[in-house]
Design an enzyme around this catalytic site. Sequence first.
Site, PDB file in Angstrom:
ATOM      1  N   TYR A  24      -6.739   0.911  -6.553  1.00  0.00           N
ATOM      2  CA  TYR A  24      -6.097   1.407  -5.332  1.00  0.00           C
ATOM      3  C   TYR A  24      -6.239   0.452  -4.151  1.00  0.00           C
ATOM      4  CZ  TYR A  24      -6.116   5.825  -7.871  1.00  0.00           C
ATOM      5  OH  TYR A  24      -5.931   6.803  -8.809  1.00  0.00           O
ATOM      6  N   HIS A  36      -1.415   3.828   0.247  1.00  0.00           N
ATOM      7  CA  HIS A  36      -2.266   4.961   0.614  1.00  0.00           C
ATOM      8  C   HIS A  36      -3.630   4.518   1.129  1.00  0.00           C
ATOM      9  CE1 HIS A  36      -1.781   9.181   0.775  1.00  0.00           C
ATOM     10  NE2 HIS A  36      -2.323   9.542  -0.367  1.00  0.00           N
ATOM     11  N   TYR A  52     -11.966  10.335  -3.109  1.00  0.00           N
ATOM     12  CA  TYR A  52     -10.527  10.384  -3.352  1.00  0.00           C
ATOM     13  C   TYR A  52      -9.879  11.146  -2.209  1.00  0.00           C
ATOM     14  CZ  TYR A  52     -11.282   8.184  -7.811  1.00  0.00           C
ATOM     15  OH  TYR A  52     -11.654   7.287  -8.769  1.00  0.00           O
ATOM     16  N   ASN A  58      -7.686  13.498  -1.561  1.00  0.00           N
ATOM     17  CA  ASN A  58      -7.524  14.947  -1.385  1.00  0.00           C
ATOM     18  C   ASN A  58      -8.798  15.666  -0.970  1.00  0.00           C
ATOM     19  OD1 ASN A  58      -5.008  14.341  -2.286  1.00  0.00           O
ATOM     20  ND2 ASN A  58      -5.146  15.461  -4.198  1.00  0.00           N
ATOM     21  N   ASN A  80      -2.279  14.640   2.404  1.00  0.00           N
ATOM     22  CA  ASN A  80      -3.333  15.452   1.798  1.00  0.00           C
ATOM     23  C   ASN A  80      -4.734  15.093   2.286  1.00  0.00           C
ATOM     24  OD1 ASN A  80      -1.618  17.081   0.317  1.00  0.00           O
ATOM     25  ND2 ASN A  80      -1.538  15.646  -1.386  1.00  0.00           N
TER      26      ASN A  80
END
Length: 193
Positions: A16, A21, A67, A69, A115
């Site tokens: 990532y 993001h 993460y 969320n 989120n």
Amino acid sequence: MILKLVVGLGNPGKEYERTRHNVGFLVVEEIARRQGAVFKKMFWFPARQAKCRIGEHEVRLLEPMTYMNRSGQAVWGAMKKWRVEAGETVVVYDDVELELGAIRVRGKGTGGSHNGMKSVLEWLQTKAFPRVRVGIGPKPEGADMIGFVLGSFADEESLRLEKVVERAADAVESIFSIGTERTMNTFNQSKTG
């Protein structure tokens, strides 16, 4: 002296690292680079943190390792441990609704469709904290949202990305030096790159 907290939202893990993001991580890493600060793993809650000074303020830079969320869990843990108020916490995150190069500073508000911000708002039980939204859009017509935000930036976007990350770091520093309202007036008008 009042401790300040700057949270960059993103996802942990190599896969990532330079995705859309993870712009929040890139911004706090840019602030750390400027200040010569080094991120270290936390043991009290799932995050990495770096200590630095911005002007006369002692600042903790935070990257939640939960993460996206579940980001709120780490933010809440950091605020409790260091006794940081919501108003002294700045959250930096990506916004697909804004074009790459745009920045929006706000003193409070909702999380929109993000989120990570929804999680932070849920854990903190307040909307009253400064945030810096960094544009990563627009999402191409018909593109899958998850695939887009978890995708990497195209080569031709890298210069604009570098500039917007620097400008977002400037905006965070500006919040601490001249306040959220004046920072909004300066940074919400223009686009980078």
